[in-house]
Every structure is written in structure tokens, then in C-alpha cells.
Scaffold this active site. Structure first.
Site, PDB file in Angstrom:
ATOM      1  N   GLY B 239       0.735  -1.270   0.094  1.00 28.81           N
ATOM      2  CA  GLY B 239      -0.093   0.063  -0.064  1.00 28.81           C
ATOM      3  C   GLY B 239       0.882   1.356  -0.018  1.00 28.81           C
ATOM      4  O   GLY B 239       0.875   2.019  -0.993  1.00 28.81           O
ATOM      5  N   ILE B 469      -0.747  -5.481   5.073  1.00 31.07           N
ATOM      6  CA  ILE B 469      -0.227  -5.030   3.847  1.00 31.07           C
ATOM      7  C   ILE B 469       1.122  -5.591   3.648  1.00 31.07           C
ATOM      8  O   ILE B 469       2.072  -4.978   2.750  1.00 31.07           O
ATOM      9  CB  ILE B 469      -0.550  -3.401   3.708  1.00 31.07           C
ATOM     10  CG1 ILE B 469       0.441  -2.632   4.834  1.00 31.07           C
ATOM     11  CG2 ILE B 469      -1.947  -3.100   3.927  1.00 31.07           C
ATOM     12  CD1 ILE B 469       0.340  -1.184   4.521  1.00 31.07           C
ATOM     13  N   GLY B 470       1.421  -6.421   4.481  1.00 32.53           N
ATOM     14  CA  GLY B 470       2.881  -6.836   4.188  1.00 32.53           C
ATOM     15  C   GLY B 470       3.694  -6.569   5.489  1.00 32.53           C
ATOM     16  O   GLY B 470       4.752  -6.937   5.723  1.00 32.53           O
ATOM     17  N   ALA B 513       0.767  -1.720  14.110  1.00 33.68           N
ATOM     18  CA  ALA B 513       1.331  -2.638  15.167  1.00 33.68           C
ATOM     19  C   ALA B 513       0.905  -2.375  16.737  1.00 33.68           C
ATOM     20  O   ALA B 513       0.256  -3.156  17.057  1.00 33.68           O
ATOM     21  CB  ALA B 513       2.604  -3.072  15.153  1.00 33.68           C
ATOM     22  N   LEU B 608       8.210  -6.703  18.458  1.00 30.84           N
ATOM     23  CA  LEU B 608       7.247  -7.736  18.789  1.00 30.84           C
ATOM     24  C   LEU B 608       7.620  -9.336  18.118  1.00 30.84           C
ATOM     25  O   LEU B 608       7.368 -10.273  18.420  1.00 30.84           O
ATOM     26  CB  LEU B 608       5.870  -7.509  18.136  1.00 30.84           C
ATOM     27  CG  LEU B 608       5.242  -6.308  18.482  1.00 30.84           C
ATOM     28  CD1 LEU B 608       4.119  -5.862  17.666  1.00 30.84           C
ATOM     29  CD2 LEU B 608       4.552  -6.766  19.941  1.00 30.84           C
ATOM     30  N   PRO B 610      11.503  -9.694  15.696  1.00 31.46           N
ATOM     31  CA  PRO B 610      12.619  -9.080  15.088  1.00 31.46           C
ATOM     32  C   PRO B 610      12.549  -9.700  13.426  1.00 31.46           C
ATOM     33  O   PRO B 610      13.103  -8.641  13.004  1.00 31.46           O
ATOM     34  CB  PRO B 610      13.762  -9.888  15.771  1.00 31.46           C
ATOM     35  CG  PRO B 610      13.249 -10.258  17.126  1.00 31.46           C
ATOM     36  CD  PRO B 610      11.845 -10.878  16.950  1.00 31.46           C
ATOM     37  N   LYS B 611      12.027 -10.604  13.174  1.00 29.72           N
ATOM     38  CA  LYS B 611      12.054 -11.143  11.562  1.00 29.72           C
ATOM     39  C   LYS B 611      11.483 -10.092  11.004  1.00 29.72           C
ATOM     40  O   LYS B 611      11.738  -9.440  10.145  1.00 29.72           O
ATOM     41  CB  LYS B 611      11.610 -12.510  11.728  1.00 29.72           C
ATOM     42  CG  LYS B 611      12.106 -13.058  10.356  1.00 29.72           C
ATOM     43  CD  LYS B 611      11.498 -14.335  10.086  1.00 29.72           C
ATOM     44  CE  LYS B 611      12.717 -15.531  10.587  1.00 29.72           C
ATOM     45  NZ  LYS B 611      12.418 -16.851  10.285  1.00 29.72           N
ATOM     46  N   GLY B 680       5.735   2.417  16.580  1.00 31.84           N
ATOM     47  CA  GLY B 680       5.712   1.871  15.265  1.00 31.84           C
ATOM     48  C   GLY B 680       7.127   1.863  14.508  1.00 31.84           C
ATOM     49  O   GLY B 680       8.331   2.405  14.955  1.00 31.84           O
ATOM     50  N   GLU B 683       7.499   3.079   9.090  1.00 37.22           N
ATOM     51  CA  GLU B 683       8.201   4.288   8.342  1.00 37.22           C
ATOM     52  C   GLU B 683       9.272   4.726   8.885  1.00 37.22           C
ATOM     53  O   GLU B 683       9.862   5.489   8.245  1.00 37.22           O
ATOM     54  CB  GLU B 683       6.830   5.231   8.597  1.00 37.22           C
ATOM     55  CG  GLU B 683       5.647   4.761   7.809  1.00 37.22           C
ATOM     56  CD  GLU B 683       4.477   5.780   8.008  1.00 37.22           C
ATOM     57  OE1 GLU B 683       3.881   6.315   7.274  1.00 37.22           O
ATOM     58  OE2 GLU B 683       4.164   5.868   9.185  1.00 37.22           O
TER      59      GLU B 683
END
Lengths: 330, 726, 267
Positions: B239, B469-470, B513, B608, B610-611, B680, B683
Site C-alpha cells: 500500500g 499489507i505486508g 502494530a 514484537l 525481530p524477523k 511504530g 516508516e
């Protein structure tokens, strides 16, 4: 995409016959350029004659002591062919700089020569373009021309040829074998195959209606020790060139005996730098001579409003390509 | 098997729970549901920048076999319209289309063709002939239209202290303008929908980031009750802001379905992705800085000139970052907007920070060079634990730690102070740094949890209208539920992307998240609390959820919960922080450059997973690489269309463009931000790339690049800065 | 036996509820075999991503199944026997139909994605006679006698193949939309490396060897035809490396240590 009839030609005669009986037919090779342009409504054939499966898929020895590339062989197999990599590595390198693995697996050698320009005015049907619709004017010359020609353009067209393979072929020297619908064959010097726009920019090449490219004849192996294909672009892969340079040198006893030099992204056709090639023959391979050759090459450049950078970039790229070709471990 | 009470689910680097579907090609995106009798729609776009349609000839298109309808302003149904002039664009804004012959921009929808097959619709759209009366004075050239700038309605201008005084007391001043171009989001999945109108009710399989907002926008556009709109979007192919809004293709597809009484599938073309969506607009950001010899900032102003459409207002908050990032007593932020004949711009990944940080963090580098100070030390010198712009303390701020740990890891001590002094063969080599920050909002979010006891095991299903959205929503929500229910994550099922589930704020703005997981947490806690209360079990008593269900004699139980930000959250400024270090090699001949490596440090509270968090960081970094390297949408000066019209001209980064990256997370738990301590991260990555690379290019070449993207053609012509030894 | 296990056992049979049958229909899984395959794939965490969401959708309950099909008039029909994932499908298509639209719209093989439709992104990559090609620029009409493999055909039965597993382990995707193309491209690249094919970044074109061990630079160049806008190229390279060279190191994230934090705070 406009409707078309699909003709799967079983052999060359059938393909030529189909082409000669329909002026609006188009040969379909790998489709990487043609299908894109048909989706864009730029190309509007009413018949596609599939030729990619015709039997021109080999690399064979030719009358010059060189090799002939089958017109329908795909770019990947050509560039990776043992004999091409060994004897014409400049060609391999240029071909592998183009597009992506997927596209090279599809694109044919003949089709590569017939790629059409990436000029956005050509692609966007709502804008004027003499190449797409003769007489509508050139949008780019008074518009955005950062990606356009600095050599050989006309008031009617400032587009550039997008191929990388063709730049190497111009440096190496080649002949294009074409079949006419009447069954006859002819050979076209590579430098005469593509044309400058003049007042007929809709014509990219000197191919006659219905002619089919069946092979590309290379000269005797050349520039197999000193070669470099330099491609300047806005990202490091999967982009057309701003400027590209194919450089090949033959060196004997520390002296350049023959130079092959051509540029892409600068003209309506692959731009062979004959003056610079001639200058370098008989000279020492050093920075001063490379720079002098690059000055000669750019003497006749006529940049547009938006692409003045290409002159300096062209010079620097020629020097860099020659240097990397020379410094390559023989 | 017994359930453990505290399964350490949150924080584990588990694989994505929906991952197997994705790698097997089984995840279904909007137009991949098998809907019987669906037909295909293809939009038609205007080919002038401003004017009016005076004639439309649809006869040739309508005569084609398979064509079912050609809809234009002449036969389109009347939809809701804007009440006021230049309304603000928001995520619930209506999306009327084909309502008048007026054309506001090149590429605006002027019609839609519906046909039995995709091929028929595509072709027929080419056959609709439209005649325009063109206005002679469209506003399409930014630089020539500056005098038309207006003050935005949502007046965001800000002043603290006295700029003039601040500049007057400075030992060094800087006045520079930074340009960023129009950019487009270009998620890999094209905007797509299968819409069905059935007796006044709408079902839309539509690729959207925000489900609830989308139902509101659709309901308001068609003036039907919100409850009659169902939006379904279990998988969204990216998105980046472009699917926040309900764009006009959605309206077109629903309108067509209503007219034809058949489900309508519509996928916009990649070319239309330039006009169907918002975009990051062209910005000119003027920065004025004043600093004392010791490095303390005395003044900082950030004046942004942008553009909006001629019919709606959107303002990217570029100056936000200059208001809060550094300790500076005198500070001015202004915004001006030119109404132009393009579609309304809208949020693209880290709106404000991505572009604002390029300006601020480039200017900080320029000032450090003037002061002959190390750029890391200069930033540390001006650190603040108070958000001076909001007059609130930060909930947590580990920017200094990010900078120092990153510098150590990167080998910053090897950076030459003197630009253009490090070379490797034919390459100029340079190092650059940028600070990163991104607001970390937390919005009200609800969830439902359904528990089922089966063979001594508790299975849980969490339902939310959230989207993935990924970003990893499925996975981190599953981890959250596992953690708070004390069951293995394999026993948790997550269902998302459907408007029949409890309402969340959707995916965007780095709040996903935090809001989703706290919503899921609240539902789980509510379930346990109710089950305990029913049996008079003390709140603090440890007991498995399986035993709780058994004691309640229940095989099934469901509960809802809603998470809302606390008072403490509101009393603080909540941001994620970071730092990015780049090493760039610039070819002396061609001026192409390669970003050789990056070290990125992020402080974003509890990680939450790390991957998936690492994926979010490198994803942001990669898009940041695109921003600095090549991405730009160019406007044709005579026609006003976007001449970069395909993926062949709009260059998003490819694999070879991307550097090796080392990512370091700081161990942090921000309990003021929210109960789970997270912030977050989606971004944060993009906000520090452009400046760190531009600064590295300056360090490598002595050329100060103030306009993005930094391309070989610009670099070759740029001068070396005065004072740099060439 | 849990409900999920029961479902897995009874897939495709009449034991399905009406709702479940409807779900399968909507997913385009019409027969028992494809239903069984699907169910074995999905973990409990993902099955009901579908299950409850769609079963009650009014869209499907009300689609007009009896509308006439006479309007599906086709111009320039071509007949193609398409061999996809080891199954032969005789099709009658509009000559304009791309291989991509054939897979997605005619065969319900939606794993192959439309990202640009113009050969500029790689999302539609499939294997044609083992070679990676773009299905968006390939006319279905040219595919007679070709062997086409899509993402749905890569798995060994219900088990993801090694490349698919590596993508899962290394998080080589986010939104998942470019993933099918990335994986098909990676699978083909393994072969290209075995065959000793060169790329633009190959040092010396004249040196010809097989079974190449590709450097990271080589992998990146050769995978540059597959755009990932989510930007997880680094994880994709890692996934490819694991299968290509057995190097299974994980991506390079780490948490700062207490010592690092202390030093950073105090210096």
C-alpha cells in the site's frame, strides 16, 4: 489491444507469404517490445505472424571466418554461447547489460535490432509524435528531452535507439541477412541497417516491407582480449541507458592496432565513433589518447535543451570504457 | 500437552503465519476470488490538464462484441458531492466520479467501459472518442506558479521564540532550499476490486489499507447506510499510503455493477497508478539555521512550498520534524500550497518525515561542515528530551544511543573530515549520517476473540478489521494473542480484512502494530477477566485458560475488547527514533554511485518479532534508496501529464541497488506509549536514508546535492562546494 | 480429533458443510484433489483467514448464475492445448489473451501475479520449458507444445520446495505479491548458475565454467528483473543463498547489548 488474427507460420515460406499478402501484418518474435507496444495502442497490426519458432536458432560459421547468429535465437542463448563469450565477449557483455534474465530469454536477435524507441512521446498516444503518427509533430524537441539524442537528430524526431546489443554490433562490425517476401536474400551492412530520422522518423531501419531478419553475420573474432561495455543509467540494473559505450581494442606490441567504439542512448541509431576509432589506431593505449579520442567523438554533438549533460557524460564514459577495456587482463 | 501460562510468544522471531500461503501462490488478493458471472471494467482517462468535455462518441465502442456498457458523465448516476470549496482530503472522503464534464487534471477518469472479457474492455476503452475544450491556463509548472500559493486551511504555521534574533546571535548561518520531486507509491499489486451491487447492498473485494474508513467512504459516496457495505481485503499487495483512501476506481466498479446487475472486476493499469491514487507531491523546503561556534543551534526555520489539487486540500507535514527533533529556542514552521492541475496528493510512506528529514538532516550536515564539527557530535549536542514543539516530554527518546552505537558499529571514526579525500581506484568514497524519527500514534482498536476447548487444548481465533499489507499484522497479532492467552501460537487463528469484524484504525501512519496488538491484547484480557469473574477467581491468580473454560463448563467462549491510549500517552510525545549510516562509492567518470553498506539503528520500543521488524526496517531503507537514487515523476511542461508513465520510466530500486545492511534494535520498552511497550517501525527506516546518502555523497565528492533524486546527470554537472579541495 | 484435522481428512468430500463448499468454490478449488492440496497447505493460523470471512458473503449468494453467456462473443479465436503444471488444458481463447491472463482468468491459477502487464516488474514470471519468462508479454497462442510451470506447480505435492521454504524462513516477502515471480525466477536462476551462464557483472566472459557459485553481487544483478516494492531484497538474496550454496546465515539484525547501551549513554 486491437484484435488481430494469429498466424503460426510453419516455415519461412509461409511466413513470407503471409507478410506479403497483408500490409498490416507484423512478425512476432519474442514479443518483448511488440506486445508491450500493442497493449499501449502504439502498434496496431491486424495480423501477427509468429516467426520465433522458425529454424534460425543456431550459431554457425560464416564466409568471413566469423560466426552468424540465427535471427530467432534468443538473447540469453546468444550471449551465453561458448563461442560468442570466447570470441566476441564485447557482444556478450552488451547483451547481458540489457533488460533482465526473463526478457533476454524471450527476445530474439532479429527482434533486438527492431526495438523501437523508449521516447515517452512515442509511447503516449495522447501526445504528438512523428514517429508514431507522421505529421503530428515532435513533442520532445520542445518538451522533455533529457533522454534524447545529441547526434543526428532532426527537427522531426529526437528519439534514440534503445538497444545495447546493437551498440556492440556497431563497434564490432556486422552484416544483417534479411529475406524478402519474394524469397530472395540480401546482406545489409550493420551501419546501414538503422537510419537517422530525417523527415521520415516513422522508419527506424532500412528494412523493406515484409522483410525478415534471419541472421547476423559477425566478422572474424575481434576484441576478444580488450573489451568493455559501459552502461550509465539511473539505477544499477533493469534500466535503459542514459549513455552507453561499447569499446574494443586490439593491441599488439603495446600499440593499438584497431579500435571499435560505438555509443548508445545518443542517436536514432547505434552511433559508431569512426573518427575516434581511426584516431586510436596506431596510438599508445593511454589516458591522453583516450581523452583525445573522446573529444573527437563528441565534436559533432548537438545537445538539446535538456540533455547537455550527455556531452560531458559521453566523454567521460568513452575514457572509462577504453580504460577498462585496456586494463582488462588479457 | 498442557498449556503454559506465559508462552514467550511476543518477541520471538517466528515465520509469518500466513507465509506458507504466500510462498505457495495460494494467498488470494482482491481480484483472485472466483466470482461467477463477473465482467471486466476499464477506465478511460482525460488527455488534457484543464477544461471541459464537449462531445463524447461511444458508438464504436458500444458496437463491439462483448461490450456491455460505456459510462461517462452523461449516463453516470448522481453521487454525493462535496459541500464546501477545497475540502480537506481524508481517508473517509467520498470519491465521486463522472459527475460533470469538467476536467481538473490529465488522467482524471472521464469514462469506464464494461465488457465480458478483459481484452474486450481494454480495446473498447481505446475506441471512445472524447472532444475537449481546453483551458489555456492550466497550472502545471511548479516553479512558475509560486505566486499562486495559498495558506492551507488547516493552518499549521508555528513559531516559538524569535527567528531574527536567533539568527542574529548565531556564529554561522545557513539558508538553503531542498527540492523533492513528485513520487508515486507503486505497490506491486495494482489497485483492484471485484464489486457487487445487490439490492442496495455493496460487497467489495477491494485492495484497501483501512477497511472501516473504506466502508464509510463507499456508503457516503453512494448515500447508503454503512451497514450495507462490506469490504473484504484479506491480503493486500502493498500500500505505502496509496490504498488508505477509497479511490475512484472503487466508485466506478460499484457504479457499473449497479447499472449492469453483475459483479464487476476492475484492475487499474500501471500507467493509471500514476493518476488513480494520491502521490507524494513536489516540495521546495527552505531551511534557515543558526548555530553558535560550540555547535548549539540558535535558530531553525522550515518553510515548505508544496502543491495540492484545484479541488481538494492536502498538506504533507514536512516541517513537523524541525519542530521536535532538536533543542532550538527559536523555531518557525510554515506551509504554503499551490493549487495545481494534478490529482490531490496524499500520504506516501512517512509523509512529512521522509521529505522533511531530507531537508533538515542535509541542513544539519551542511551546518556541521560550516562549524567544522563532526556531524554525529553536532546532533548529540542539540539533543532534547522535551518535545519543544508540543511542550511535552518524550515518552522515551534514545536518539543519542542510536547515533553512538551506530557510529561504533559503522566505523564512523574512519570518516575523513575533509570531503573528496578518500578514494578507491576510480571511486570517490564517502560516509554520511542522518538521524531518524517518526511519530508513533496509537488509535482506538477493537478485537473479538473466540475460544474453543478441544482435547484439553484451547484454540483461539482473533477477528479484527485490520489489514496486513505486508507489515506482518497476522503474525504479530497471533503472537500477542498467544502471549496473553498463554497458549502456543500454533493454536491461534487470525482473521483480518473484513468489515464485519471489530473496528480498527487500519494500516497506516505507523499506528498499525501498536493499535492492532493492543486491541487483540484487550480482547484476550477481557475474555480471561470475564471467565475469572464468573467463577470468583482473583484477578491475579495464575490459571490456564483451559482450566478457566473447564471451570466455567464452557467449550466455547467469546469476548470483545477495545484498547485506547492512556492519559500518560496523551501527556507525552511518542516517537520512534533511529540513525542511519551510509557508505557511498561514486564513479569518477560516470557519476553513477553505489551504496556499499548501511548501518541502521532503531529504537522503537518492544520489538514484537525481530524477523518481521527487520523486514519493515529494510523495506523502509530500500524505499529510501529509491527516493535518493532514482524515483521521480516528471511533469510534461506543455501538456501537464506525468511523462514518467510506466515502471520503465519511474525507477523503483532493484536488488542490485540495495546495500548490505546491518540493523541494530535498541532494547527498549516504552510503557508510556502503551501497555505492550511498543512503537511504530514501518516508516522509521525511510526517514533517514536520503539525507545519509546525500551527506555521504558530499563527503565523497564535495558536491552538495539539494535536489532529489540524485542522478548521474545531476551529479556530473554539480559544482564542488566552495572550501572543498577539488 | 480437532475440527481442523477432521477437515483435513475429509476434504473435497460431501462431509463439507454448505459454507465450506462455498468457500472452496470461491477460491476456485472445484475438485477434491485441489481442495485436499489446499487444506494440507494451510496451518490453523491461516485456514480461517478464509473460512468465516467469505462463507456468508451476500455477493456469492446472489450472483446471477442464469445470465446468458451469448455475449461472450470472441474475435479471432485461437485453440491452444496448454500444458500447465503437468496438466493439459485445451482452451479456446481470444488471440489477444496473454499467458498471464490465461492463467489467472481462465485457469484460476492466480498465483502468477499482474504487477505491470508490460514486462517491467517480473511479478508474472513463470517457467516455460524450464526457462524464466514473463507471462504478461507472452501470448497464450504461442504456448502450444510448451511446458509451463507456475508457482502452484513448484511444490512437491503439498510440501513447499526448497526455495519456497527458504523464502519462508528468511522472510523473503512481505505483502507477497511479487513473491511468486521471485521464487520462479530464483528456481530458474539455480539452473542458470549450474549451466555456467554469465551476467553483466561477471568478471571475465571468456572464462567458462559450470556449477557457478554466485557472489552476492551476481545474485543481485540476476534477480534485478523482479521488483519488490516492500523492499526485502536482502532477505531474498539470503533465501537464494541458502538453497544455492547451503549458506543459511540469518539476516543481520541484532539487539544492542547492555554494555553498548551503557557506553552510549555515558560517553
Amino acid at each position: 489491444m486491437r484484435p488481430f488474427t494469429y498466424t503460426g507460420a510453419k516455415n519461412t515460406a509461409e511466413a513470407l507469404q503471409a507478410a506479403s499478402s497483408n500490409a498490416n501484418a507484423h512478425y512476432l518474435g519474442g514479443g518483448t517490445n511488440l506486445i508491450d507496444l500493442m497493449k499501449e495502442d502504439v502498434e496496431r497490426p491486424d495480423e501477427l505472424i509468429e516467426v520465433a519458432s522458425l529454424d534460425y536458432k543456431k550459431i554457425t560459421s560464416n564466409e568471413n571466418g566469423g560466426l552468424t547468429l540465427g535471427g530467432m535465437l534468443n538473447n540469453s542463448e546468444t550471449a551465453n554461447h561458448r563461442d560468442i563469450r570466447t570470441h566476441y565477449p564485447l557482444l556478450s557483455m552488451a547483451m547481458l547489460s540489457a533488460a533482465t534474465g526473463q526478457l533476454r530469454n524471450m527476445a530474439t536477435n532479429g527482434g533486438n535490432l527492431l526495438q523501437r524507441t523508449r521516447c515517452p512521446y512515442f509511447y503516449e498516444t495522447s501526445m504528438p509524435c512523428n514517429k508514431r503518427v507522421p505529421g503530428t509533430g515532435c513533442g520532445a524537441i520542445k518538451g522533455m528531452n533529457a533522454l534524447h539524442a545529441i547526434f543526428g537528430w532532426s527537427e522531426d524526431c529526437v528519439a534514440v535507439h534503445p538497444s545495447d546489443m546493437c551498440v556492440a554490433l556497431a563497434a564490432i562490425g556486422a552484416k544483417v541477412e534479411v529475406r524478402h517476401p519474394n524469397g530472395s536474400s540480401r546482406m545489409v551492412e550493420f551501419t546501414d541497417f538503422h537510419r537517422l530520422p530525417g523527415d521520415r522518423p516513422e522508419k527506424d531501419s532500412n528494412l523493406l516491407p515484409g522483410e525478415l531478419i534471419t541472421g547476423i553475420h559477425l566478422p572474424k573474432p575481434i576484441f576478444s582480449a580488450h573489451y568493455y561495455y559501459l552502461k550509465v543509467r539511473e539505477r544499477s540494473s533493469y534500466a535503459f541507458a542514459l549513455v552507453s559505450v561499447a569499446a574494443g581494442l586490439q593491441i599488439q606490441g603495446g600499440m593499438i592496432t584497431k579500435a571499435g567504439l560505438a555509443m548508445g542512448g545518443v542517436a536514432h541509431k547505434p552511433w559508431k565513433l569512426v573518427q575516434a576509432e581511426n584516431y586510436l589506431a596506431g596510438k599508445m593505449p593511454n589516458q591522453a589518447n583516450f581523452e583525445a579520442a573522446s573529444e573527437l567523438a563528441m565534436n559533432e554533438a548537438r545537445p538539446l535543451e535538456g540533455n547537455k549533460y550527455k556531452v560531458e557524460m559521453g566523454k567521460k564514459s568513452i575514457v572509462s570504457a577504453l580504460t577498462q577495456a585496456y586494463e582488462r587482463k588479457a | 500437552m498442557t498449556n503454559t501460562l506465559k508462552a514467550p510468544a511476543v518477541g520471538a522471531a517466528i515465520n509469518r503465519v500466513e507465509g506458507k500461503l504466500k510462498v505457495m501462490g495460494m494467498a488470494k488478493y482482491a481480484t483472485e476470488f472466483s466470482v461467477e458471472n463477473k465482467v471486466y471494467a476499464q477506465g478511460i482517462n482525460s488527455t488534457i490538464a484543464k477544461g471541459e468535455i464537449i462531445a463524447i462518441d461511444t458508438s464504436e465502442a458500444e458496437a463491439l462484441a462483448g461490450v456491455l456498457a460505456v459510462i461517462t458523465h452523461k449516463n453516470a448516476e448522481k453521487l454525493n458531492h462535496f459541500e464546501e470549496e477545497m475540502p480537506l482530503l481524508a481517508t473517509t472522503t467520498i470519491a465521486p466520479v463522472l459527475q460533470s464534464p469538467k476536467v481538473n487534471y490529465y488522467g482524471e477518469y472521464v469514462g469506464v467501459v464494461v465488457a465480458e472479457t478483459f481484452e474486450q474492455a481494454q480495446y473498447a476503452a481505446r475506441l471512445v472518442k472524447i472532444e475537449y475544450k481546453e483551458d489555456s491556463d492550466p497550472t502545471i509548472q511548479f516553479d512558475e506558479s509560486k505566486s499562486k500559493a495559498i495558506k492551507p486551511k488547516g493552518n499549521s504555521d508555528y513559531l516559538r521564540g524569535d527567528m531574527e534574533a536567533g539568527l542574529a546571535e548565531a556564529d554561522e548561518t545557513l539558508d538553503a532550499t531542498y527540492i523533492t520531486p513528485i513520487e508515486h507509491h507503486h505497490p506491486m499489486e495494482l489497485h483492484a476490486i471485484i464489486a457487487s451491487w445487490d439490492n442496495g447492498k455493496v460487497t467489495a473485494y477491494s485492495s484497501q489499507q483501512m477497511v472501516n474508513e473504506s466502508t464509510i467512504a463507499i456508503a457516503d459516496t453512494f448515500q447508503i447506510p454503512k451497514k450495507d457495505v462490506r469490504v473484504i481485503t484479506p491480503f493486500v499487495g502493498g500500500g505505502f499510503g496509496s490504498k488508505l483512501n477509497t479511490e475512484r476506481h472503487v466508485t466506478l466498479a460499484i457504479m457499473a455493477s449497479k447499472m449492469l446487475a453483475r459483479p464487476v472486476q476492475m484492475t487499474v493499469t500501471r500507467h493509471q497508478m500514476f493518476t488513480n491514487t494520491g502521490m507524494r507531491q513536489h516540495n521546495a523546503q527552505r531551511m534557515q539555521l543558526g548555530a553558535k561556534r560550540d555547535g548549539s543551534l540558535t535558530a531553525l526555520s522550515h518553510d515548505t512550498l508544496s502543491h495540492t489539487s484545484t479541488y481538494q486540500e492536502y498538506q504533507e507535514p514536512c516541517g513537523m520534524i524541525s519542530k521536535m527533533l532538536y533543542k532550538v529556542p527559536n523555531n518557525q514552521i510554515t506551509y504554503r500550497l499551490i493549487p495545481m492541475n494534478f490529482q490531490t496528493p496524499f500520504a506516501m510512506r512517512a509523509p512529512g518525515e521522509a521529505t522533511g528529514s531530507f531537508a533538515l538532516e542535509s541542513a544539519m550536515d551542511e551546518m556541521a561542515w560550516k562549524l567544522k564539527m563532526d556531524p554525529v557530535a553536532f546532533r548529540i549536542k542539540n539533543d532534547t528530551q522535551i518535545d519543544l514543539g508540543a511542550d511535552k516530554p518524550f515518552s522515551s527518546r534514545l536518539l543519542i544511543e542510536c547515533l553512538r552505537i551506530g557510529a561504533d558499529k559503522f566505523g564512523w571514526e574512519n570518516r575523513p573530515m575533509q570531503p573528496r579525500s578518500k578514494q578507491e581506484g576510480n571511486w570517490h568514497v564517502g560516509y554520511g549520517v542522518s538521524a531518524a524519527s517518526r511519530k508513533s500514534p496509537y488509535l482506538k482498536s477493537s478485537a473479538k476473540v473466540l475460544l474453543k476447548l478441544e482435547n484439553e487444548k484451547v484454540y483461539a481465533t482473533v477477528q479484527m478489521d485490520a489489514t496486513d499489507i505486508g507489515t506482518g499484522s497476522y503474525t504479530i497479532i497471533a503472537q500477542t494473542a498467544a502471549e496473553y492467552l498463554g497458549i502456543p501460537v500454533e493454536q491461534v487463528t487470525v482473521e483480518l480484512g473484513d468489515s464485519k469484524f471489530p473496528i480498527t484504525p487500519g494500516s497506516g501512519g505507523s499506528w498499525g502494530a501498536t493499535s492492532y496488538c493492543n486491541g487483540a491484547r484487550a480482547a484476550c484480557q477481557s475474555a480471561i477477566a470475564t471467565l475469572k469473574k464468573n467463577k470468583n477467581i482473583g484477578e491475579d491468580q495464575e490459571i490456564t485458560v483451559a482450566k478457566l473454560l473447564k471451570q466455567n463448563k464452557l467449550e466455547k467462549f467469546e469476548a470483545e475488547g477495545t484498547a485506547v491510549p492512556s492519559e500518560a500517552f496523551k501527556e507525552h510525545s511518542v516517537f520512534s527514533f533511529g540513525a542511519n549510516f551510509s557508505e557511498v562509492w561514486v564513479d569518477k567518470y560516470t557519476w553513477m554511485y553505489r551504496i556499499k553498506r548501511m548501518v541502521n539503528v532503531g529504537a522503537a520500543g518492544t520489538i514484537l518479532n525481530p524477523k518481521t521488524a527487520y523486514g519493515q526496517i529494510i523495506g523502509g531503507l530500500t524505499m529510501g534508496v529509491g527516493m535518493v537514487l532514482s524515483e521521480q515523476t516528471r511533469v510534461e511542461p506543455n501538456f501537464g501529464n506525468f511523462i514518467t508513465r510506466s515502471f520503465a520510466d519511474y525507477h523503483v530500486p532493484v536488488s542490485l541497488d540495495m546495500a548490505n545492511v546491518e540493523v541494530i534494535f535498541l532494547p527498549e520498552e516504552d510503557k508510556i506509549a502503551n501497555e505492550m511497550g511498543m512503537k511504530g517501525i514501518g516508516e522509521l527506516g525511510i526517514t533517514s536514508v536520503a539525507a545519509s546518502v546525500a551527506n555521504a555523497i558530499f563527503n565523497a565528492t564535495g558536491k552538495r546535492m539539494r535536489e532529489l533524486p540524485i542522478t548521474p546527470e545531476k551529479l556530473i554537472e554539480a559544482p564542488v562546494e566552495p572550501g572543498v579541495l577539488a | 480429533m480437532g475440527e481442523l484435522e477432521k477437515r483435513k481428512k475429509n476434504t473435497g468430500s460431501d462431509n463439507l458443510t454448505e459454507d465450506e463448499k462455498k468457500i472452496f468454490d470461491q477460491l476456485g478449488l472445484k475438485n477434491g484433489a485441489s481442495r485436499r492440496k489446499f487444506l494440507k497447505l494451510v496451518s490453523s493460523a491461516s485456514l480461517s483467514v478464509y473460512a468465516s470471512s467469505y462463507a456468508t458473503s451476500p455477493l456469492f449468494a446472489n450472483t446471477a448464475k442464469d445470465l446468458p453467456h451469448h455475449q461472450r462473443v470472441m474475435l479471432n479465436e485461437v485453440k491452444v492445448n496448454l500444458r500447465v503444471n503437468d496438466r493439459l488444458k485445451p482452451l479456446t481463447l481470444d488471440s489477444r489473451t496473454s499467458l498471464l491472463d490465461t492463467l489467472r482468468e481462465h485457469l484460476a491459477l492466480t498465483g502468477t501475479k499482474k504487477g505491470c502487464d508490460h514486462g517491467q516488474c517480473g511479478a508474472c514470471t513463470v517457467l516455460v520449458d524450464g526457462k524464466r519468462k514473463l507471462s504478461c508479454l507472452t501470448l497464450a497462442a504461442t504456448c502450444e507444445d510448451r511446458e509451463i510451470t507456475t508457482i502452484e506447480g513448484l511444490a512437491d505435492g503439498n510440501e513447499p520446495n526448497a526455495m519456497q521454504q527458504a523464502f519462508l524462513k528468511h522472510d523473503g516477502f512481505q505483502c507477497g505479491y511479487c513473491t511468486s515471480g521471485q521464487i520462479c525466477s530464483s528456481v530458474a536462476l539455480l539452473e542458470e548458475a549450474k549451466n555456467g551462464e554469465a551476467s553483466y557483472v561477471t568478471e571475465d566472459f571468456r572464462k567458462i565454467e559450470t556449477n557457478l557459485r554466485l557472489s552476492e553481487e551476481e545474485i543481485r544483478e540476476r534477480m534485478s528483473g523482479n521488483i519488490c516494492r516492500c523492499g526485502v531484497y536482502n532477505n531474498i538474496v539470503q533465501a537464494f543463498k541458502e538453497v544455492h550454496s547451503g549458506n543459511d546465515e540469518m539476516p543481520s539484525w541484532e539487539f544492542a547489548t547492555k554494555e553498548q547501551m551503557k557506553k552510549a549513554k555515558n560517553s
